[in-house]
Enzyme design. Structure first.
Site, PDB file in Angstrom:
ATOM      1  N   SER A 173      -6.959  -5.987  -6.318  1.00 49.86           N
ATOM      2  CA  SER A 173      -8.113  -6.664  -5.720  1.00 49.86           C
ATOM      3  C   SER A 173      -9.328  -6.505  -6.634  1.00 49.86           C
ATOM      4  O   SER A 173      -9.367  -5.590  -7.473  1.00 49.86           O
ATOM      5  CB  SER A 173      -8.425  -6.050  -4.350  1.00 49.86           C
ATOM      6  OG  SER A 173      -8.958  -4.751  -4.509  1.00 49.86           O
ATOM      7  N   ASP A 180       0.827  -1.209   0.000  1.00 46.82           N
ATOM      8  CA  ASP A 180       0.000   0.000   0.000  1.00 46.82           C
ATOM      9  C   ASP A 180       0.864   1.263   0.000  1.00 46.82           C
ATOM     10  O   ASP A 180       1.957   1.271   0.573  1.00 46.82           O
ATOM     11  CB  ASP A 180      -0.908  -0.017   1.240  1.00 46.82           C
ATOM     12  CG  ASP A 180      -2.140   0.841   1.034  1.00 46.82           C
ATOM     13  OD1 ASP A 180      -2.362   1.331  -0.098  1.00 46.82           O
ATOM     14  OD2 ASP A 180      -2.882   1.046   2.010  1.00 46.82           O
ATOM     15  N   ASN A 230       1.452   3.324  -2.952  1.00 47.60           N
ATOM     16  CA  ASN A 230       2.096   3.674  -4.233  1.00 47.60           C
ATOM     17  C   ASN A 230       1.584   5.003  -4.779  1.00 47.60           C
ATOM     18  O   ASN A 230       2.363   5.849  -5.227  1.00 47.60           O
ATOM     19  CB  ASN A 230       1.849   2.571  -5.268  1.00 47.60           C
ATOM     20  CG  ASN A 230       2.335   1.229  -4.773  1.00 47.60           C
ATOM     21  OD1 ASN A 230       3.509   0.947  -4.811  1.00 47.60           O
ATOM     22  ND2 ASN A 230       1.425   0.399  -4.270  1.00 47.60           N
ATOM     23  N   ARG A 254     -11.709   1.617  -9.467  1.00 47.73           N
ATOM     24  CA  ARG A 254     -10.828   2.784  -9.605  1.00 47.73           C
ATOM     25  C   ARG A 254     -10.916   3.363 -11.019  1.00 47.73           C
ATOM     26  O   ARG A 254     -11.360   2.687 -11.947  1.00 47.73           O
ATOM     27  CB  ARG A 254      -9.380   2.373  -9.321  1.00 47.73           C
ATOM     28  CG  ARG A 254      -9.182   2.009  -7.875  1.00 47.73           C
ATOM     29  CD  ARG A 254      -7.710   1.932  -7.542  1.00 47.73           C
ATOM     30  NE  ARG A 254      -7.526   1.657  -6.138  1.00 47.73           N
ATOM     31  CZ  ARG A 254      -6.394   1.812  -5.483  1.00 47.73           C
ATOM     32  NH1 ARG A 254      -5.319   2.245  -6.111  1.00 47.73           N
ATOM     33  NH2 ARG A 254      -6.317   1.545  -4.213  1.00 47.73           N
ATOM     34  N   ARG A 290       1.664  -5.118   5.948  1.00 51.95           N
ATOM     35  CA  ARG A 290       1.010  -4.070   5.163  1.00 51.95           C
ATOM     36  C   ARG A 290       1.787  -2.779   5.349  1.00 51.95           C
ATOM     37  O   ARG A 290       2.039  -2.354   6.472  1.00 51.95           O
ATOM     38  CB  ARG A 290      -0.443  -3.869   5.606  1.00 51.95           C
ATOM     39  CG  ARG A 290      -1.128  -2.782   4.773  1.00 51.95           C
ATOM     40  CD  ARG A 290      -2.590  -2.617   5.110  1.00 51.95           C
ATOM     41  NE  ARG A 290      -3.207  -1.725   4.134  1.00 51.95           N
ATOM     42  CZ  ARG A 290      -4.432  -1.846   3.669  1.00 51.95           C
ATOM     43  NH1 ARG A 290      -5.202  -2.811   4.106  1.00 51.95           N
ATOM     44  NH2 ARG A 290      -4.911  -0.983   2.783  1.00 51.95           N
ATOM     45  N   SER A 346      -8.043  -5.931   4.237  1.00 54.14           N
ATOM     46  CA  SER A 346      -8.653  -5.574   2.950  1.00 54.14           C
ATOM     47  C   SER A 346      -8.883  -6.766   2.016  1.00 54.14           C
ATOM     48  O   SER A 346      -8.551  -6.714   0.834  1.00 54.14           O
ATOM     49  CB  SER A 346      -7.801  -4.518   2.234  1.00 54.14           C
ATOM     50  OG  SER A 346      -7.706  -3.361   3.021  1.00 54.14           O
ATOM     51  N   ASN A 375     -10.547  -3.146  -6.571  1.00 52.21           N
ATOM     52  CA  ASN A 375      -9.782  -2.131  -7.320  1.00 52.21           C
ATOM     53  C   ASN A 375     -10.403  -1.860  -8.689  1.00 52.21           C
ATOM     54  O   ASN A 375     -10.087  -0.852  -9.329  1.00 52.21           O
ATOM     55  CB  ASN A 375      -8.315  -2.552  -7.512  1.00 52.21           C
ATOM     56  CG  ASN A 375      -7.493  -2.521  -6.235  1.00 52.21           C
ATOM     57  OD1 ASN A 375      -6.524  -3.251  -6.097  1.00 52.21           O
ATOM     58  ND2 ASN A 375      -7.870  -1.671  -5.279  1.00 52.21           N
TER      59      ASN A 375
HETATM   60  C1  FPP Z   1      -2.227  -0.213  -3.340  1.00 54.44           C
HETATM   61  O1  FPP Z   1      -1.563   1.032  -3.286  1.00 54.44           O
HETATM   62  C2  FPP Z   1      -1.556  -1.043  -4.347  1.00 54.44           C
HETATM   63  C3  FPP Z   1      -2.093  -1.431  -5.526  1.00 54.44           C
HETATM   64  C4  FPP Z   1      -3.494  -1.171  -5.866  1.00 54.44           C
HETATM   65  C5  FPP Z   1      -1.317  -2.148  -6.559  1.00 54.44           C
HETATM   66  C6  FPP Z   1       0.149  -2.377  -6.302  1.00 54.44           C
HETATM   67  C7  FPP Z   1       0.775  -2.977  -7.495  1.00 54.44           C
HETATM   68  C8  FPP Z   1       2.097  -2.898  -7.783  1.00 54.44           C
HETATM   69  C9  FPP Z   1       3.067  -2.171  -6.903  1.00 54.44           C
HETATM   70  C10 FPP Z   1       2.644  -3.583  -8.993  1.00 54.44           C
HETATM   71  C11 FPP Z   1       3.314  -4.870  -8.607  1.00 54.44           C
HETATM   72  C12 FPP Z   1       3.779  -5.617  -9.764  1.00 54.44           C
HETATM   73  C13 FPP Z   1       3.787  -6.963  -9.871  1.00 54.44           C
HETATM   74  C14 FPP Z   1       4.348  -7.583 -11.092  1.00 54.44           C
HETATM   75  C15 FPP Z   1       3.252  -7.866  -8.850  1.00 54.44           C
HETATM   76  P1  FPP Z   1      -2.265   2.402  -3.684  1.00 54.44           P
HETATM   77  O2  FPP Z   1      -1.562   2.982  -4.816  1.00 54.44           O
HETATM   78  O3  FPP Z   1      -3.724   2.213  -3.774  1.00 54.44           O
HETATM   79  O4  FPP Z   1      -1.917   3.259  -2.420  1.00 54.44           O
HETATM   80  P2  FPP Z   1      -2.475   4.668  -1.957  1.00 54.44           P
HETATM   81  O5  FPP Z   1      -3.484   5.175  -2.923  1.00 54.44           O
HETATM   82  O6  FPP Z   1      -3.067   4.339  -0.628  1.00 54.44           O
HETATM   83  O7  FPP Z   1      -1.269   5.516  -1.871  1.00 54.44           O
END
Ligand code: FPP
Length: 216
Positions: free
Chosen positions: A55, A10, A12, A61, A165, A173, A58
């Protein structure tokens, strides 16, 4: 011994926003963080890493953000050439064809690999997985724990020892709810793209300091 660890990656989007970048940049950096984390997990002898990449919730979004996550995942699948064994769990067939094809491609390509197993939850929800497993067990009139467990998407994997997490929230979640019944839960304030090898070392130390009783 920490054999199987799950990560809810979480933070990103917030990481990107804090740098005046589009949220989509956060997912690219999230993949770089994942690579660092996986390398250090292998150093610690961890056999399986499960990650929550997308998920079922998601899907609500903005499409631009969904596509950005799919793009990062698809490019990873098409280009990965290492020794990890890569598995997916979730409703892959409902994803766009280019994503689903890349998933089946990398699963097949890495099936005989002997390195760490990376289990990626994509278009995944634990409740739906549990319901699906219960229906299958019901069809066989088998209502035991093991009948359900053996039909979960994670059935081939060892017990989930810990769930981590990042990003400051303290909830699961809908990630591996059945499997995490006795997992150690570790919550970090750090945003996922900031994760380093040192954070993995600290997680392993924290796990080893916990006394696991499994209800006994
Ligand atoms: C939640 O963070 C994370 C996600 C919805 C997806 C995360 C996916 C990756 C980092 C790609 C991974 C790649 C592979 C190949 C497995 P968010 O961005 O929703 O967090 P925030 O909005 O709370 O800051």
């Amino acid at each position: 011994m920490l054999g199987h660890i799950g990560f809810i990656m979480d933070g990103n989007g917030r990481w990107a926003t804090a740098r005046d970048l589009p949220r989509t940049e956060g997912y690219k950096e999230g993949l770089n963080a994942l690579k660092r984390v996986l390398n250090e997990c292998a150093v610690h002898g961890i056999k399986v890493v499960s990650v929550y990449a997308f998920s079922t919730e998601n899907n609500g979004r903005p499409s631009q953000e969904i596509e950005a996550i799919f793009k990062v995942v698809t490019e990873f699948n098409r280009s990965y050439d290492g020794d990890m064994k890569i598995l997916y769990m979730g409703d892959i067939d409902s994803l766009p064809d280019y994503v689903a094809e890349s998933v089946y491609f990398i699963e097949q390509k890495t099936a005989q690999n002997s390195g760490l197993t990376l289990n990626i939850a994509l278009n995944y929800g634990a409740r739906a997985d549990i319901v699906r497993a219960c229906k299958l067990a019901f069809d066989h009139a088998d209502f035991t724990d093991s009948a359900i467990e053996s039909r979960l998407a994670s059935a081939s994997l060892p017990p989930l020892d810990a769930v981590v997490r990042t990003g400051g929230e303290k909830r699961l979640s809908n990630f591996m709810l059945y499997e995490s019944a006795y997992s150690e839960l570790i919550f970090l304030d750090k945003l996922w793209p900031d994760m380093t090898e040192n954070d993995v070392d600290a997680i392993v130390n924290e796990f080893e300091s916990r006394i696991r009783k499994f209800g006994r």
